[in-house]
Enzyme design. Structure first.
Site, PDB file in Angstrom:
ATOM      1  N   HIS A 172     -18.866 -14.110  12.582  1.00 31.64           N
ATOM      2  CA  HIS A 172     -17.457 -14.945  12.175  1.00 31.64           C
ATOM      3  C   HIS A 172     -17.717 -16.193  11.236  1.00 31.64           C
ATOM      4  CE1 HIS A 172     -16.758 -13.156  16.170  1.00 31.64           C
ATOM      5  NE2 HIS A 172     -15.783 -14.026  16.564  1.00 31.64           N
ATOM      6  N   HIS A 229       7.574   9.629  -8.091  1.00 35.15           N
ATOM      7  CA  HIS A 229       7.623  10.247  -6.595  1.00 35.15           C
ATOM      8  C   HIS A 229       9.050  10.888  -6.542  1.00 35.15           C
ATOM      9  CE1 HIS A 229       4.075   7.619  -6.673  1.00 35.15           C
ATOM     10  NE2 HIS A 229       3.336   8.460  -5.923  1.00 35.15           N
ATOM     11  N   GLU A 234      -4.042  -9.852  13.020  1.00 33.63           N
ATOM     12  CA  GLU A 234      -3.965 -10.737  11.717  1.00 33.63           C
ATOM     13  C   GLU A 234      -3.268 -10.137  10.557  1.00 33.63           C
ATOM     14  OE1 GLU A 234      -6.649  -9.342  13.321  1.00 33.63           O
ATOM     15  OE2 GLU A 234      -7.459 -11.411  14.311  1.00 33.63           O
ATOM     16  N   ARG A 291      -9.654 -28.726  11.115  1.00 34.54           N
ATOM     17  CA  ARG A 291      -8.565 -28.138  12.115  1.00 34.54           C
ATOM     18  C   ARG A 291      -7.517 -29.141  12.912  1.00 34.54           C
ATOM     19  NH1 ARG A 291     -11.198 -25.797  17.208  1.00 34.54           N
ATOM     20  NH2 ARG A 291     -12.990 -26.818  17.262  1.00 34.54           N
ATOM     21  N   PRO A 298       1.956  -0.372  -1.431  1.00 36.13           N
ATOM     22  CA  PRO A 298       0.952  -0.331  -0.154  1.00 36.13           C
ATOM     23  C   PRO A 298       1.350  -0.240   1.203  1.00 36.13           C
ATOM     24  CG  PRO A 298       0.772  -2.538  -1.453  1.00 36.13           C
ATOM     25  CD  PRO A 298       2.117  -1.880  -1.904  1.00 36.13           C
ATOM     26  N   ASP A 321       5.779   9.163   6.854  1.00 37.07           N
ATOM     27  CA  ASP A 321       4.574   9.281   7.609  1.00 37.07           C
ATOM     28  C   ASP A 321       3.400   8.380   7.380  1.00 37.07           C
ATOM     29  OD1 ASP A 321       5.703  11.844   8.755  1.00 37.07           O
ATOM     30  OD2 ASP A 321       5.562  12.363   6.683  1.00 37.07           O
TER      31      ASP A 321
HETATM   32  C1  LIG Z   1      -2.206   1.548   1.689  1.00 38.45           C
HETATM   33  C2  LIG Z   1      -2.069   2.709   0.810  1.00 38.45           C
HETATM   34  N1  LIG Z   1      -2.717   3.643   0.992  1.00 38.45           N
HETATM   35  C3  LIG Z   1      -2.572   4.842   0.221  1.00 38.45           C
HETATM   36  C4  LIG Z   1      -1.470   4.996  -0.820  1.00 38.45           C
HETATM   37  C5  LIG Z   1      -1.360   6.090  -1.656  1.00 38.45           C
HETATM   38  N2  LIG Z   1      -0.206   6.912  -1.103  1.00 38.45           N
HETATM   39  C6  LIG Z   1       0.880   6.801  -1.528  1.00 38.45           C
HETATM   40  S1  LIG Z   1       2.421   7.784  -0.881  1.00 38.45           S
HETATM   41  C7  LIG Z   1       0.990   8.324   0.261  1.00 38.45           C
HETATM   42  C8  LIG Z   1       1.299   9.556   1.080  1.00 38.45           C
HETATM   43  C9  LIG Z   1       2.297   8.959   1.925  1.00 38.45           C
HETATM   44  O1  LIG Z   1       3.071  10.049   2.767  1.00 38.45           O
HETATM   45  P1  LIG Z   1       4.546   9.802   3.327  1.00 38.45           P
HETATM   46  O2  LIG Z   1       4.582   8.423   3.714  1.00 38.45           O
HETATM   47  O3  LIG Z   1       4.636  10.942   4.458  1.00 38.45           O
HETATM   48  O4  LIG Z   1       5.323  10.166   1.893  1.00 38.45           O
HETATM   49  P2  LIG Z   1       6.006  11.360   1.581  1.00 38.45           P
HETATM   50  O5  LIG Z   1       4.913  12.212   1.137  1.00 38.45           O
HETATM   51  O6  LIG Z   1       6.600  12.199   2.930  1.00 38.45           O
HETATM   52  O7  LIG Z   1       6.639  11.059   0.571  1.00 38.45           O
HETATM   53  C10 LIG Z   1      -0.129   7.958  -0.225  1.00 38.45           C
HETATM   54  C11 LIG Z   1      -1.602   8.391   0.467  1.00 38.45           C
HETATM   55  C12 LIG Z   1      -0.497   3.932  -0.788  1.00 38.45           C
HETATM   56  N3  LIG Z   1       0.555   3.750  -1.489  1.00 38.45           N
HETATM   57  N4  LIG Z   1      -0.701   2.821   0.100  1.00 38.45           N
HETATM   58 MG   LIG Z   2       5.897  12.435   4.665  1.00 35.71          MG
END
Ligand SMILES: Cc1ncc(C[n+]2csc(CCOP(=O)(O)OP(=O)(O)O)c2C)c(N)n1
Ligand SMILES: [Mg+2]
Length: 671
Positions: free
Chosen positions: A476, A35, A414, A360, A125, A162
Site C-alpha cells: 500500500h 482500420h 479505481e 487528507r 485505448p 468485443d
Molecule cells: C487497451 C488496448 N489494448 C489493445 C489495443 C489494440 N487493439 C486495437 S483494436 C484491437 C482488437 C479489438 O477487437 P474488437 O473490439 O472486436 O474490434 P474489431 O476487430 O471487431 O473491429 C486491439 C487488440 C487497444 N487499442 N487498446
Molecule cells: Mg470484434
C-alpha cells in the site's frame, strides 16, 4: 440480412450506409493505414442512430443538451469522421477525410477530443469510451434532477466492440451503471465475433448479454445490418428504464473478401479488394465522391435537430436570470466567485490555529468549505470514503433514489472511477473529484493518462501517499507513484505540506480548465508549516522559500508534503551548527518548472549544497538537484530506494533513513 436483400428492401438506407463504408475504404487506402472493418460493419447501426434517434445539431456542436455519441471502439475512427463530415459538422471537411491520419489533421488515427467538435472523448485505448459513458450519463442524470428536464434531458450512445467488452474496465463501468440505473445510457455492441488475433472464441466464451443483465442492464439484440431491426432495438432500449445494451450482430468488413475474418479488422488497401467490394455494394462513384442525392440525405439528417435546439434555447432564455447564468457558468468551467473567499478563509484560520493535521483531513476541511459554494463539484471515492476524506456533509449521495446527490460511491473500481470522472468532466456542467490510495493510481492510470491527454480538469484525491501510512505495508505504500504522475505530461501533481498548502492546491485544481490534478495527501498528522498568512497563493509558484537561512546560505533543502517537517528540523540542526540553511517547499514541481527563470534562480541560486528529501524515489528530483544550476558533487537525496515495509510510520522513517539527522549529515558531507 445479406447484401442482396438489403439493397433490394432498403435501397436508400443501403446507399447512405455505403457512404460510410466507401469513405472508410478510400481514406484508409490513401493513408495506407487504419482500420476498415469496423466502420464497414457498423455503418448500418450508425446510420439508423443518426437518422432516427440521435439528438444533435452540427451547427451547435457543443449544445449542452445534445445527445452524446461515443465511439468506444476508437480504432474505427473513420466511422465517426464519416458521420461528422456527412451530417455537416464544420470541423470535418472532405479534405480532412482525405488527410486521414496525416500530420496536422483533425482526423487522427484514433478520435481525439479537442480535434473536432462532435468528438466527445478520446478513444482508442479499448474500454475507455464505454467507461467514460457512465460518467456522461451520471452527469446527465444529476444535472437533469438539479436543473430540470427542460434544461438537461438527453441520451448517451456508445458503440463498443468485443475489445471494449473484454477489457476489465468494462466490468467496473457496467456494474456502476447498472447499480445507478442510468436509463439514458445505451451501448451498441458490435457483435462481430472477431478481434485482431482471430475469432473472439480464441480467448473468450463470455455470454456478454448475460453479463450485462447480471449487472442490472436491459439487454436487446438486433441484426446489425437490418435498418428496421436496428430501429426497433433502439426504440426498445430507450424505453427500458435501465441502462441498455444492444447486441448488434454484424459482419466485420462487410462485403469484402476479408469479411468475417481478422484480416478485415485492419487496413484494407489492396486495389482489387477495394474495387470488388465497391462492386458488391453497387457503388460506382470515384474515390471520395458521393452522389449528390445521397449527400443531400445526409445533410438533411444534420438539419433534423435544429428545431429542437432552437426550442431548447428558447426555454433557456426564459429561465430566471440566476439559473441561466449558473447554467452558462458551469458549462464554461469558470469557478464561482465564492471559491476565492472560501479558500482564503481556510488559509487564514489555518495560519492562526496552526493545527496538526493529516493533509487528507486538511483536504476534507477545504472541501467542507468549498462544496457549498461550488454547485458543480461531484465527489466520490473507490470505497475509501473514510480514508480519502472526500465526503462533506452537504453533498448528499447520488443514487436512483436521489439524483441530486453529489457524492458517488464508486465501489472498488479505481479505473472505472477515473474513466467515469473523465466522462463527467467531458459532459460539462460538473467538476468531478475522486479518491483512492496513492498506490492505486496504478489501477486508475489508463484513465488518468487520458485526463491529461484530453486536457480535462479532473481531480484525483490520492491519500496515504508514502511509507508514512505505516502498518499496511509495502503493498500500500507508494514509492514510484509521484515520479509517474510527475512524468505524465499536462498533469499537476500536488503534494502539500499542511492545511494552507492543501487549500492552495485545491484552489488551483478547482480553477484549472485544461489540466488534471493529483493531490498526494498524507495519512499521518503534520504540523502547520505556513504559520503566517499570505493572501497570495504560494503553491501557484510550485516551489517557494519557506524558511530562509540566517547568515551565509550554505545549504538549500527541498521537500514536499510530510517531509517538509523533516527538512525544517534538519535546518534547525544545521543552523545550530552555524550552517545557514534555506528550506524550499515544493508542493508542485510542474508549476515551479513553469516559473520564469528569474524566479527559479531566486529560489534555487547556484552555489549552496542542495539536498532534496521526499519519501519516494529520487528520479523526479534530479531536475532540481543536478539541473537549475545544481552540481552533482553538491547534491544529495534522502528518500526511498526500495519498497517500504510493514511497521509503524515512525519506525519506517528511521529504518529507511528519512530523518532530520540524516538530512543534516548529508548536507555536511557535501559541504
Ligand atoms: C487497451 C488496448 N489494448 C489493445 C489495443 C489494440 N487493439 C486495437 S483494436 C484491437 C482488437 C479489438 O477487437 P474488437 O473490439 O472486436 O474490434 P474489431 O476487430 O471487431 O473491429 C486491439 C487488440 C487497444 N487499442 N487498446
Ligand atoms: Mg470484434
Amino acid at each position: 440480412m445479406d447484401i442482396a436483400t438489403l439493397r433490394e428492401k432498403h435501397p436508400d438506407h443501403w446507399k447512405k450506409a455505403c457512404t460510410i463504408r466507401t469513405l472508410t475504404l478510400d481514406a484508409v487506402q490513401a493513408a495506407n493505414s487504419g482500420h476498415s472493418g469496423m466502420p464497414m460493419g457498423m455503418a448500418d447501426v450508425a446510420t439508423v442512430l443518426f437518422e432516427k434517434h440521435l439528438k444533435f445539431d452540427p451547427k451547435a456542436p457543443n449544445w449542452p443538451d445534445r445527445d452524446r455519441f461515443i465511439l468506444s471502439a476508437g480504432h474505427g475512427s473513420m466511422l465517426i469522421y464519416s458521420l461528422l463530415y456527412l451530417t455537416g459538422y464544420p470541423d470535418i471537411t472532405l479534405d480532412q477525410i482525405k488527410g486521414f491520419r496525416q500530420w496536422g489533421m483533425r482526423t487522427a488515427g484514433h478520435p481525439e477530443y479537442g480535434h473536432a467538435a462532435g468528438i466527445e472523448t478520446t478513444t482508442g485505448p479499448l474500454g475507455q469510451g464505454i467507461a467514460n459513458s457512465v460518467g456522461f450519463a451520471i452527469a446527465e442524470e444529476n444535472l437533469r434532477a438539479r436543473l430540470g428536464a427542460k434544461v438537461i434531458n438527453h441520451h448517451t450512445y456508445v458503440i463498443a466492440g468485443d475489445g471494449c467488452l473484454m477489457e476489465g474496465i468494462s466490468q467496473e463501468a457496467l456494474a456502476l451503471a447498472g447499480k445507478q440505473q442510468l436509463s439514458n445510457l445505451i451501448v451498441l455492441w458490435d457483435d462481430n465475433g472477431i478481434t485482431i488475433d482471430g475469432k473472439v472464441s480464441l480467448s473468450d466464451v463470455t455470454d456478454q448479454k448475460a453479463r450485462f443483465a447480471a449487472s442490472g442492464w436491459a439487454v436487446f439484440s438486433c441484426d446489425g445490418h437490418d435498418p428496421v431491426d436496428i430501429d426497433r432495438a433502439l426504440t426498445a432500449a430507450k424505453a427500458a428504464g435501465k441502462p441498455a445494451m444492444i447486441a448488434c450482430k454484424t459482419h466485420i468488413a462487410l462485403g469484402s473478401s476479408a469479411q468475417d475474418t481478422s484480416k478485415g479488422h485492419g487496413a484494407l488497401t489492396d486495389a482489387k479488394l477495394i474495387a470488388d467490394t465497391k462492386a458488391a455494394y453497387g457503388w460506382t462513384s470515384a474515390p471520395f465522391e458521393i452522389p449528390a442525392d445521397i449527400k443531400a440525405q445526409w445533410e438533411a439528417m444534420g438539419k433534423r435537430g435544429a428545431a429542437t435546439r432552437a426550442a431548447w434555447e428558447a426555454s433557456v432564455a426564459a429561465l430566471p436570470t440566476g439559473k441561466r447564468e449558473l447554467l452558462t457558468r458551469i458549462f464554461s468551467g469558470d469557478a464561482p466567485k465564492g471559491l476565492k473567499k472560501a479558500i482564503l478563509d481556510v488559509k487564514k484560520a489555518a495560519a492562526a490555529d496552526k493545527p496538526k493535521l493529516a493533509t487528507r483531513s486538511a483536504s476534507e476541511k477545504v472541501l467542507t468549505a468549498v462544496n457549498p459554494v461550488m454547485f458543480e463539484t461531484i465527489g466520490g471515492s473507490a470505497d475509501l470514503t473514510g480514508s480519502n476524506n472526500t465526503k462533506t456533509p452537504d453533498l448528499g449521495v447520488f443514487s436512483p433514489d436521489d439524483r441530486k446527490g453529489r457524492y458517488i460511491y464508486f465501489g472498488i473500481r479505481e479505473h472505472g472511477m477515473a474513466a467515469a470522472m473523465n466522462g463527467m468532466a467531458l459532459h460539462g456542467g460538473v467538476r468531478p473529484y475522486g479518491g483512492t490510495f496513492m498506490c492505486f493510481t496504478d489501477y486508475a492510470r489508463g484513465a488518468m493518462r487520458l485526463s491529461a491527454l484530453m486536457g480535462i480538469p479532473v481531480v484525483y484525491v490520492m491519500t496515504h501517499d508514502s511509507i508514512g501510512l505505516g502498518e499496511d505495508g509495502p503493498t500500500h505504500q507508494p514509492v514510484e507513484h509521484l515520479a509517474i504522475c510527475r512524468a505524465t505530461p499536462n498533469t499537476l501533481t500536488f503534494r502539500p505540506a499542511d492545511l494552507v498548502e492543501t487549500a492552495e492546491a485545491w484552489e488551483l485544481a478547482l480553477t484549472s480548465t485544461k489540466t488534471p490534478s493529483v493531490l498526494a495527501l498524507s495519512r499521518q498528522n503534520l504540523p502547520t508549516v505556513r504559520t503566517s498568512h499570505t493572501a497570495k497563493n504560494l503553491t501557484a509558484q510550485g516551489g517557494y522559500v519557506l524558511a530562509e537561512a540566517t547568515g551565509k546560505r550554505q545549504a538549500i533543502l527541498m521537500a514536499t508534503g510530510s517531509e517538509v517537517e523533516i527538512a525544517l528540523k534538519a535546518r534547525d540542526l544545521l543552523e545550530a551548527q552555524g550552517i545557514g540553511t534555506r528550506v524550499v517547499s515544493m508542493p508542485c514541481m510542474e508549476l515551479f518548472a513553469a516559473q520564469p527563470e528569474v524566479y527559479r534562480r531566486k529560489v534555487l541560486p547556484a552555489g549552496p549544497v542542495r539536498v532534496a528529501v521526499e519519501a519516494a524515489v529520487r528520479m523526479p528530483w534530479d531536475r532540481f538537484l543536478l539541473g537549475e544550476r545544481g552540481r552533482e558533487g553538491k547534491a544529495g537525496f534522502i528518500g526511498m530506494t526500495s519498497f517500504g515495509a510493514s511497521a509503524p510510520a515512525e519506525r519506517l522513517y528511521k529504518e529507511f533513513g528519512i530523518t532530520a539527522e540524516n538530512v543534516a549529515a548529508e548536507v555536511k558531507s557535501l559541504l
